[in-house]
Scaffold this active site. Structure first.
Site, PDB file in Angstrom:
ATOM      1  N   GLN A 103       5.692  75.482  41.348  1.00 25.21           N
ATOM      2  CA  GLN A 103       5.833  74.219  41.632  1.00 25.21           C
ATOM      3  C   GLN A 103       4.948  73.327  40.635  1.00 25.21           C
ATOM      4  O   GLN A 103       3.984  72.684  41.261  1.00 25.21           O
ATOM      5  CB  GLN A 103       5.750  73.730  42.881  1.00 25.21           C
ATOM      6  CG  GLN A 103       7.035  74.440  43.937  1.00 25.21           C
ATOM      7  CD  GLN A 103       7.061  74.163  45.126  1.00 25.21           C
ATOM      8  OE1 GLN A 103       6.754  73.104  45.692  1.00 25.21           O
ATOM      9  NE2 GLN A 103       7.119  75.224  46.076  1.00 25.21           N
ATOM     10  N   ASP A 124      13.015  85.356  29.670  1.00 26.74           N
ATOM     11  CA  ASP A 124      13.430  84.044  29.201  1.00 26.74           C
ATOM     12  C   ASP A 124      12.611  83.325  28.302  1.00 26.74           C
ATOM     13  O   ASP A 124      11.392  83.898  28.005  1.00 26.74           O
ATOM     14  CB  ASP A 124      13.409  83.281  30.530  1.00 26.74           C
ATOM     15  CG  ASP A 124      11.769  83.187  31.216  1.00 26.74           C
ATOM     16  OD1 ASP A 124      11.031  82.863  30.471  1.00 26.74           O
ATOM     17  OD2 ASP A 124      11.701  83.560  32.553  1.00 26.74           O
ATOM     18  N   LYS A 160      18.957  83.246  29.670  1.00 29.10           N
ATOM     19  CA  LYS A 160      19.555  83.152  30.874  1.00 29.10           C
ATOM     20  C   LYS A 160      19.592  81.672  31.207  1.00 29.10           C
ATOM     21  O   LYS A 160      18.869  80.852  30.576  1.00 29.10           O
ATOM     22  CB  LYS A 160      18.439  83.823  31.993  1.00 29.10           C
ATOM     23  CG  LYS A 160      17.277  83.284  32.254  1.00 29.10           C
ATOM     24  CD  LYS A 160      16.303  84.113  33.306  1.00 29.10           C
ATOM     25  CE  LYS A 160      14.910  83.557  33.501  1.00 29.10           C
ATOM     26  NZ  LYS A 160      15.124  81.971  34.257  1.00 29.10           N
ATOM     27  N   ASP A 166       6.491  89.958  32.081  1.00 30.31           N
ATOM     28  CA  ASP A 166       6.652  88.715  33.118  1.00 30.31           C
ATOM     29  C   ASP A 166       5.482  88.371  33.743  1.00 30.31           C
ATOM     30  O   ASP A 166       4.489  89.550  33.898  1.00 30.31           O
ATOM     31  CB  ASP A 166       7.889  88.618  33.865  1.00 30.31           C
ATOM     32  CG  ASP A 166       8.280  87.470  34.249  1.00 30.31           C
ATOM     33  OD1 ASP A 166       7.926  86.331  33.844  1.00 30.31           O
ATOM     34  OD2 ASP A 166       9.547  87.329  34.782  1.00 30.31           O
ATOM     35  N   THR A 200      11.703  88.121  43.984  1.00 33.50           N
ATOM     36  CA  THR A 200      12.913  88.808  44.457  1.00 33.50           C
ATOM     37  C   THR A 200      13.382  89.978  43.752  1.00 33.50           C
ATOM     38  O   THR A 200      14.195  90.766  44.075  1.00 33.50           O
ATOM     39  CB  THR A 200      14.173  87.917  44.998  1.00 33.50           C
ATOM     40  OG1 THR A 200      14.529  87.310  43.862  1.00 33.50           O
ATOM     41  CG2 THR A 200      13.422  86.757  45.918  1.00 33.50           C
ATOM     42  N   GLY A 201      13.192  90.098  42.271  1.00 31.68           N
ATOM     43  CA  GLY A 201      13.425  90.830  41.587  1.00 31.68           C
ATOM     44  C   GLY A 201      14.886  90.579  41.027  1.00 31.68           C
ATOM     45  O   GLY A 201      15.398  91.336  40.107  1.00 31.68           O
ATOM     46  N   GLY A 202      15.500  89.570  41.096  1.00 30.19           N
ATOM     47  CA  GLY A 202      16.763  89.287  40.784  1.00 30.19           C
ATOM     48  C   GLY A 202      16.707  89.066  39.106  1.00 30.19           C
ATOM     49  O   GLY A 202      17.575  89.480  38.564  1.00 30.19           O
TER      50      GLY A 202
END
Length: 326
Positions: A105, A178, A201, A229, A234-236
């Site tokens: 954030q 990304d 993505k 990364d 969450t690993g998504g």
């Protein structure tokens, strides 16, 4: 003559919260010091009490606390510990945050949103922190949120050297999951002498952790791809990126990230993924449900890097020199 001269030597004291004591012990061992005994407990209503068992007067104090789950509790404990050091007349207070909470954030995407990463920095400064030492911030700009010196450490040498020794570099391709990670991935390419690929993505701004992978830019067919990364939550995102690489003919996929947040469905996603290995550092403790599945998960210790930085700060040396070869 006015005033009084002293010939006292500087004194380093190392403190730890309760969030990740294993990392604190490793760093203390690397420094050759003990963790200062601290009395800390929760009252029945959830309030936190802290008292140090040794005097911190006139000492250069280093306080480590990683913002793991329950994240708000450990941030609050760290703020209370900083305040306790300030009121104990510490000479200086360096806050070590291996994983900086609320780092995602860091800006306003839409109106009426907070910039919570700035708020955390303000809280630490108000509590009494003089200096911040952290590892792989989500974005470099967060350094500017803290009104004082910030030592930004990197796990890249540790992670890249592990992967470089494990994989045939002739077949290696570094992949950014990304567009935001391209700069970091480019550093990996320089260190390993490997080409770069990017997974394009799009994230659904109205649904948390919802990602759709579109295409792969770069040559990955028949290659061993290393997805890099800063964190995996969450690993998504990372598992979807890995699926896209396999769909484009990748021979194997290895995932590396500094911070293994691994919350919610992460455990199942990592176990069921076709990724051969997930490599993290121990900036955060590995969740219990994954600790028994370490054949697929490799955790490297960031303690020597943190200890070296602490030593440089204490001895008025150069933290930057630790990463000059990058």
């Amino acid at each position: 003559m006015t005033g009084i001269k002293t010939t006292g030597e500087k004194k380093l004291m190392f403190f730890s919260g309760r969030a990740h004591p294993e990392l604190a012990e490793e760093v203390a061992q690397q420094l050759g010091v003990g963790v200062v005994p601290t009395k800390a407990f929760d009252f029945a209503n959830g309030e936190i009490y802290v008292r140090y068992q040794e005097s911190a007067r006139g000492a250069d104090c280093f306080l480590i606390q990683s913002h793991t789950a329950p994240i708000n509790k450990w941030i609050m404990e760290q703020l209370i510990m900083i305040d306790a050091l300030k009121r104990a007349s510490a000479r200086s207070i360096t806050v070590i945050v291996p994983f900086y909470g609320y780092a995602r954030q860091d800006k306003k995407h839409r109106g009426r949103e907070p910039i919570s990463a700035r708020l955390i920095a303000d809280l630490m400064r108000t509590a009494g922190a003089d200096r911040l030492l952290t590892v792989d911030l989500h974005t470099d700009q967060i350094q500017g949120f803290f009104d004082g010196p910030v030592d930004h450490l990197f796990a890249l040498p540790l992670l890249a050297d592990y992967v470089g020794a494990k994989v045939d570099r002739e077949k290696l391709t570094v992949v950014s999951p990304d567009a935001g990670r391209v700069r970091v991935a480019d550093r990996w390419c320089d260190r390993l002498g490997a080409p770069l690929a990017i997974v394009h993505k799009r994230r659904d701004k109205d649904v948390a952790n919802q990602v759709t992978v579109h295409e792969v830019v770069g040559e990955v067919k028949g290659r061993v791809c290393v997805l890099v990364d800063d964190m995996i939550d969450t690993g998504g995102t990372i598992c979807a990126a890995a699926d896209a690489l396999f769909a484009h003919g990748a021979e194997d996929v290895i995932v590396t990230a500094t911070h293994g947040v691994l919350s919610g469905p992460a455990a199942d996603r990592l176990k069921n993924s076709r990724v051969s290995e997930f490599v993290f550092t121990n900036t955060l403790p590995t969740p219990g449900e994954l600790s028994s599945d370490l054949d697929k998960i490799k955790v490297l210790s960031i303690a020597p890097t943190i200890a070296s930085a602490v030593r440089e700060v204490f001895e008025d040396g150069s933290v930057t020199s630790l990463f000059d070869e990058q």
